[in-house]
Scaffold this active site. Structure first.
Site, PDB file in Angstrom:
ATOM      1  N   HIS A 207       7.984  19.966   8.666  1.00 10.93           N
ATOM      2  CA  HIS A 207       9.255  20.670   8.850  1.00 10.93           C
ATOM      3  C   HIS A 207       9.249  22.046   8.212  1.00 10.93           C
ATOM      4  O   HIS A 207       9.942  22.954   8.665  1.00 10.93           O
ATOM      5  CB  HIS A 207      10.424  19.798   8.391  1.00 10.93           C
ATOM      6  N   ARG A 314      19.186  20.615  14.640  1.00  8.40           N
ATOM      7  CA  ARG A 314      18.740  19.698  13.571  1.00  8.40           C
ATOM      8  C   ARG A 314      19.807  19.703  12.471  1.00  8.40           C
ATOM      9  O   ARG A 314      19.700  20.452  11.499  1.00  8.40           O
ATOM     10  CB  ARG A 314      17.399  20.154  13.006  1.00  8.40           C
ATOM     11  N   ARG A 351      21.956  16.772  17.112  1.00 17.49           N
ATOM     12  CA  ARG A 351      21.283  15.542  16.690  1.00 17.49           C
ATOM     13  C   ARG A 351      21.884  15.090  15.364  1.00 17.49           C
ATOM     14  O   ARG A 351      22.064  15.902  14.459  1.00 17.49           O
ATOM     15  CB  ARG A 351      19.792  15.790  16.526  1.00 17.49           C
ATOM     16  N   GLU A 450      10.784   9.005  20.001  1.00 16.03           N
ATOM     17  CA  GLU A 450       9.801   9.537  19.048  1.00 16.03           C
ATOM     18  C   GLU A 450       9.052   8.430  18.309  1.00 16.03           C
ATOM     19  O   GLU A 450       8.240   8.695  17.439  1.00 16.03           O
ATOM     20  CB  GLU A 450      10.443  10.534  18.084  1.00 16.03           C
ATOM     21  N   ASN A 473       6.749  15.584  18.065  1.00 14.23           N
ATOM     22  CA  ASN A 473       6.191  15.718  16.701  1.00 14.23           C
ATOM     23  C   ASN A 473       6.022  14.345  16.071  1.00 14.23           C
ATOM     24  O   ASN A 473       4.973  14.013  15.518  1.00 14.23           O
ATOM     25  CB  ASN A 473       7.107  16.563  15.815  1.00 14.23           C
ATOM     26  N   ASP A 474       7.085  13.565  16.145  1.00 13.73           N
ATOM     27  CA  ASP A 474       7.003  12.227  15.565  1.00 13.73           C
ATOM     28  C   ASP A 474       6.279  11.255  16.479  1.00 13.73           C
ATOM     29  O   ASP A 474       5.602  10.349  16.007  1.00 13.73           O
ATOM     30  CB  ASP A 474       8.414  11.704  15.247  1.00 13.73           C
ATOM     31  N   ARG A 484       2.262  13.870   9.817  1.00 10.38           N
ATOM     32  CA  ARG A 484       2.314  15.222  10.367  1.00 10.38           C
ATOM     33  C   ARG A 484       2.334  16.301   9.290  1.00 10.38           C
ATOM     34  O   ARG A 484       2.127  17.476   9.572  1.00 10.38           O
ATOM     35  CB  ARG A 484       3.538  15.364  11.290  1.00 10.38           C
TER      36      ARG A 484
HETATM   37  C1  PEP Z   1      10.211  15.550  16.886  1.00 10.21           C
HETATM   38  O1  PEP Z   1       9.911  14.602  16.157  1.00 10.21           O
HETATM   39  O2  PEP Z   1       9.477  15.954  17.797  1.00 10.21           O
HETATM   40  C2  PEP Z   1      11.477  16.278  16.683  1.00 10.21           C
HETATM   41  C3  PEP Z   1      11.881  17.185  17.531  1.00 10.21           C
HETATM   42  O3  PEP Z   1      12.189  15.999  15.570  1.00 10.21           O
HETATM   43  P1  PEP Z   1      11.757  16.517  14.120  1.00 10.21           P
HETATM   44  O4  PEP Z   1      10.644  17.507  14.301  1.00 10.21           O
HETATM   45  O5  PEP Z   1      12.958  17.148  13.495  1.00 10.21           O
HETATM   46  O6  PEP Z   1      11.336  15.275  13.428  1.00 10.21           O
HETATM   47 MG    MG Z   2      11.425  13.733  14.912  1.00 12.60          MG
END
Ligand code: PEP
Ligand code: MG
Length: 582
Positions: A207, A314, A351, A450, A473-474, A484
């Protein structure tokens, strides 16, 4: 001597500037730029604190019992000598006068310079004097903070509100080099003077990296020892495309990168012309380009690049770094309403809070005892564990929906029971607002895909939700079991792994089959090297940071989805998709 450090490329472009080293512990000290008019006040503050510590130490020396160990007296002598060293005082003044750092920052910057010199000393006795210098510095810092006893050795625990903010007279470009920065720290820097960032730790989709990318300035994470190798005030080049940091560059290298930098600026300039061009492929497919935001103010950047809505707000960034004081319903409502109004009638996807994993609420609550924070009480799990807090957020979002088009998005769902509880709480929030006679609007209810379990339970999800948003991402993190945020396994974090591609492709296909909306809001959506593949897999809605929208649009304008569909099928069937990407 010129040398380079390799890390992970996070945000594109070249930055050239002098290094500002902020060791993470030092973030507990206020860092901000002063105006030239404030220079005398800062120097005076420093002098007063130093004099107070000198007096305190002299009193201690005077009151020392006769039988006290003689090492103690010697120690006090050393501390007094360091405090009264004119050269040291002059060097600290330099940071205030020439760099416009506040007094605390000036003092810790000089401490770092001297600490390095001590580290290089051969003589072990002299090397150990570093600890004395640190103690003396702590005392002066504590005194400047208004500490009751400058002798106390405690480190301040609460983070000051005013941190690295815009210095109005700075003309030397500065790059920030730190061991680690939390996403909350990073968000503070959005208004800062820094032209680039380097951190030792972190993965491409951590993040911290995501926020750096949203700032659209070159950044490299996972640079391992950068904060130890780079010295305060070194000239540094950050190549955000290659993930390289060049320290103390020679004039030839500097000239080469300055040229690259200008080329990059020109390319961006050219891209801005696409702002009003509709995102339509060569074969006439209309593509929706949405923005990811962290704060309501980010809607300005989203509008500037012509995003047709917000695909991911977010909201957790409203909750972070507040030392336990979570935003109440009114404060949240105000933030969501501002985001909705900022988009002037375009849809905004909010979200619900996704704290946990690498997004701790604040350092104090970052519970290191949780061995696997990414698998712990994160996102919807955290919300459902505290229904009163969750209802506050749901009511605030529903109320913001009275001011414009709002989509509600739920992160990290996996279980039918979580879906049922969430839906019940949304209904409960509506009933609460009815009872209180407060206006609210209808929202489309969406879920993030995710967790692999969610991607494998699409029918269940599509029964309850109006649309799905793929959090790649997740999804990559959980499918491949790769943290990650951990640079040591970053080479295995692979968006092109066949398993990941299959889950993404199946989600898109199933949503389309059922006539439900689907978008990708993970970093994959803003990665121009993935645009054609996602189009080929059938994706028509992408959500990314505003800084990425125009480059992705350029790819879309050059694409033919009919041809890409065939190519994407081949990639899906391949054991080694990376080879076919070309
Ligand atoms: C993700 O996981 O792809 C996502 C958009 O949420 P975040 O990156 O905030 O976990
Ligand atoms: Mg995520």
């Amino acid at each position: 001597m010129t040398f380079s450090i390799h890390g992970l490329a996070v945000a594109r472009g070249i930055a050239i500037g002098r290094a500002v080293l902020v060791a993470s512990s030092r973030l507990d000290v206020a860092h901000y730029f002063i105006t030239p008019a404030q220079i005398p006040t800062e120097i005076e503050r420093l002098r007063q604190a130093r004099d107070a510590v000198v007096q305190e130490l002299q009193r201690l020396q005077h009151d020392m019992p006769k039988d006290a160990p003689h090492e103690l007296a010697a120690l006090l002598d050393v501390h007094l000598m360091l405090l009264q060293d004119e050269l040291l005082a002059k060097s600290v003044k330099h940071w205030i006068e020439d760099r416009l750092y506040n007094a605390e920052w000036a003092l810790t910057s000089q401490l770092e310079v001297i600490a390095r010199q001590f580290d290089e000393m051969e003589d072990p006795y002299l090397r150990e004097r570093k600890a004395d210098l640190e103690q003396v510095t702590e005392r002066v810092l504590h005194c400047m903070k208004g500490g009751v006893s400058p002798i106390a050795q405690t480190r301040p625990t609460s983070r000051p509100q005013q941190e690295l903010q815009l210095g109005d007279t700075m003309d030397v470009p500065l790059v920030l080099v730190a061991h680690d920065l939390s996403p909350a720290d990073m968000i503070q820097f959005k208004q800062s003077v820094f032209v680039g960032f380097v951190t030792d730790v972190g993965g491409k989709t951590s993040h911290t990296a995501i926020v750096a990318r949203s700032m659209d300035i070159p950044a490299v994470v996972g640079a391992r020892t950068a904060s130890q190798l780079v010295r305060q005030d070194d000239w540094v080049i950050i190549d955000g495309d290659a993930g390289v940091i060049i320290v103390d560059p020679s004039p030839i290298i500097l000239a080469e990168y300055a040229f690259k930098q200008r080329q990059g600026d020109l390319e961006r300039e050219r891209l801005t012309r696409l702002r009003h061009t509709p995102a339509i492929t060569m074969d006439g497919q209309k593509i929706e380009l949405l923005a990811n935001i962290e704060m309501p103010e980010d809607t300005k950047a989203a509008m500037q690049v012509g995003a047709v809505g917000v695909g991911l707000f977010r909201s957790e960034f409203l909750f972070m770094g507040r030392q336990g004081h979570l935003p109440d319903e009114e404060e949240q409502f105000d933030a969501y309403r501002r985001a909705v109004e900022g988009m002037a009638g375009l849809p905004v996807t909010i979200r619900t809070v996704d704290v946990g994993a690498d997004k701790p609420l604040d350092e104090a609550r970052h519970d290191a005892a949780h061995l696997n924070p990414a698998l712990g009480l994160r996102a919807i799990r955290w919300s459902l564990a505290d229904p009163a807090m969750f209802l506050n957020q749901l009511r605030a979002i529903l109320r913001a929906a009275a001011h414009g088009q709002v989509n509600l998005l739920i992160p990290m769902l996996a279980h039918a029971s979580e879906i049922r509880q969430t839906v019940a709480l949304v209904e409960q929030a509506q009933r609460d607002l009815d009872q209180r006679g407060l206006a609210y609007g209808a929202v489309r209810l969406g879920a993030m895909i995710e967790i692999p379990a969610a991607a494998l339970s699409l029918r269940l999800f599509l029964k309850h939700f109006d649309y799905l948003s793929i959090g790649t991402n997740d999804l990559i993190q959980y499918t491949l079991a790769i943290d990650r945020a951990d640079e040591s396994v970053a080479h295995l974090y692979d968006p092109l792994h066949p398993a990941v591609l299959k889950l993404v492709a199946d989600t898109i296909t199933e949503c389309q089959r059922q006539g439900k909306g689907v978008s990708v809001c993970g970093e994959m959506a803003g990665d121009v090297t993935m645009t054609r593949l996602l189009l080929g897999l059938g994706l028509r809605s992408f959500s990314m940071h505003p800084s990425q929208v125009l480059a992705v649009k350029q790819q879309i304008l050059r694409s033919d989805t009919a041809k890409l569909k065939i190519w994407a099928q081949r990639i899906l069937e391949s054991e080694d998709p990376a080879q076919l990407m070309g």
